[in-house]
Design a protein around this motif. Sequence first.
Motif, mmCIF file in Angstrom:
data_model
loop_
_atom_site.group_PDB
_atom_site.id
_atom_site.type_symbol
_atom_site.label_atom_id
_atom_site.label_comp_id
_atom_site.label_asym_id
_atom_site.label_seq_id
_atom_site.Cartn_x
_atom_site.Cartn_y
_atom_site.Cartn_z
ATOM 1 N N ARG A 2 6.277 -3.867 7.443
ATOM 2 C CA ARG A 2 5.235 -4.858 7.350
ATOM 3 C C ARG A 2 4.982 -5.375 6.017
ATOM 4 O O ARG A 2 5.070 -4.331 5.105
ATOM 5 C CB ARG A 2 3.845 -4.274 7.897
ATOM 6 N N MET A 3 4.536 -6.663 5.931
ATOM 7 C CA MET A 3 4.218 -6.952 4.469
ATOM 8 C C MET A 3 2.708 -7.092 4.265
ATOM 9 O O MET A 3 2.416 -6.911 3.031
ATOM 10 C CB MET A 3 4.962 -8.275 4.088
ATOM 11 N N ARG A 38 2.087 4.231 -0.617
ATOM 12 C CA ARG A 38 0.835 4.701 -0.029
ATOM 13 C C ARG A 38 0.614 4.132 1.531
ATOM 14 O O ARG A 38 0.159 4.970 2.168
ATOM 15 C CB ARG A 38 -0.289 4.287 -0.951
ATOM 16 N N LEU A 39 1.084 2.963 1.688
ATOM 17 C CA LEU A 39 0.779 1.984 2.798
ATOM 18 C C LEU A 39 1.981 2.512 3.842
ATOM 19 O O LEU A 39 1.827 2.611 4.964
ATOM 20 C CB LEU A 39 0.908 0.688 2.650
ATOM 21 N N LEU A 40 3.009 2.803 3.166
ATOM 22 C CA LEU A 40 4.404 2.972 4.192
ATOM 23 C C LEU A 40 5.042 4.056 3.752
ATOM 24 O O LEU A 40 6.106 4.118 3.208
ATOM 25 C CB LEU A 40 5.228 1.792 4.404
ATOM 26 N N PRO A 41 4.353 5.430 3.714
ATOM 27 C CA PRO A 41 4.991 6.746 3.149
ATOM 28 C C PRO A 41 6.415 6.968 3.837
ATOM 29 O O PRO A 41 7.184 7.746 2.981
ATOM 30 C CB PRO A 41 4.109 7.572 3.264
ATOM 31 N N ALA A 87 8.798 -4.815 -3.811
ATOM 32 C CA ALA A 87 7.990 -4.089 -3.128
ATOM 33 C C ALA A 87 8.003 -4.196 -1.542
ATOM 34 O O ALA A 87 7.774 -3.058 -0.933
ATOM 35 C CB ALA A 87 6.459 -4.250 -3.462
ATOM 36 N N ALA A 88 8.235 -5.282 -1.065
ATOM 37 C CA ALA A 88 8.412 -5.459 0.265
ATOM 38 C C ALA A 88 9.952 -5.177 0.940
ATOM 39 O O ALA A 88 10.047 -5.003 1.967
ATOM 40 C CB ALA A 88 7.943 -7.063 0.867
ATOM 41 N N LYS A 94 7.045 -12.973 9.403
ATOM 42 C CA LYS A 94 8.169 -13.015 10.167
ATOM 43 C C LYS A 94 9.190 -14.070 9.462
ATOM 44 O O LYS A 94 10.422 -13.400 9.285
ATOM 45 C CB LYS A 94 7.739 -13.816 11.360
ATOM 46 N N ASP A 95 8.921 -15.021 8.693
ATOM 47 C CA ASP A 95 9.857 -15.772 8.054
ATOM 48 C C ASP A 95 10.258 -15.191 6.827
ATOM 49 O O ASP A 95 11.694 -15.081 6.657
ATOM 50 C CB ASP A 95 9.261 -17.112 7.698
#
Length: 380
Positions: A269-270, A170-173, A281-282, A325-326
């Motif tokens: 993006r996380m 949903r966030l990053l289709p 998921a990330a 970033k890390d």
Amino acid sequence: MKLDDHDVVIVGAGPVGLFLGVLLLKQGHQVRILERRLNRSHRSRAIGIHPPALGELERAGLSRALIASGVRIERGVAFSKGKKIAELPFTGDPHFPFILAVPQPVTEQALEQAVLALDPDAIVRGADVCDFADDGGTVTIRATSPSGELSLTSRLLVAADGAHSLIRQRLLPDQPARNYPDSYLMGDFMDGTGHGDNAVLYLEPEGIVESFPLPGTVRRWVVRLGAPARGATASDLAALVQARTGAVVDAHSNTMLSAFDVQSRLAGRMIHGRTVLLGDAAHEISPIGGQGMNLGWLDAAALAPLIGASLRGQGVGRQLQLFEKDRRRAAARASLQAGLNMALGRPLPPAIMAARNSFLAHALELPGVSALVERRFTMR
């Protein structure tokens, strides 16, 4: 049904979601972990726990039970054409000089028991998240369940719902995945090899065969294939192992069988407002090398104190940027290592394979090279 407001809702009661739940509950936060499965899975996929993750589990009071339930792998041994070509110790970490092999159901049971000891109501099973909305101050989560629709509000939402994460979709289709030309057939059998607690790699021209000890005199076998092994049986896997390595595997002793292909995905993006993507998921990576679950645990360990500070009203914007970033850098590094592991296992003509194996053997005799490779394999 409307549930009470919570500090954090975690989607996914796998190893990563449960571990984050433990860390947050120990801080005194109100946590709910939503899991669509009604019961824990009894299939054992992820088995390797590396030293950095063991350190975080120890700080959470969880390492002792897992170590008692697992096998300490202190050495990897490589064979080719029936001859030993190299050894690699996994003893470089001063606190945990081994990789721990534990069946995933045992790991999940230990983590779930720790969660329930802190809050018997923390895990909500049968809750399949279908929608969520962030209004800038809270997140509203809707889920379906056997008893009807659930609605929860939370100050933060954490998606630990795996590689097929609905929340990430949903966030990053349009987040792409990379597919690899590698397929694997994996299974657990009674161990009659005599390899003890060593991890073993068979570097063969037809493709790699990997073998890892498990508790109860069980050994996991993983065979690299050039095409998906749909419909393969335990007897098929046993025959492949014997044909490539000469090791005789009792097909009737099989307790787990799985065929899988490989893809990787690194979310751009996380952190998305009050929602955080965690674990697979990330960043989905190849399971070859066993770093995915550990990577998610290290995500959780880095995120938990930031969540605590945020819930106490402290500004953590800069710290969250550094966290993202890390952790994305760590995921990219782990994905590269997994890619190298897969490349090592692909078929080669016999003469080229022999030359490559000879080079590896001589390189690993150099202390500096051996130490570097050990650090890569153990995620240190």
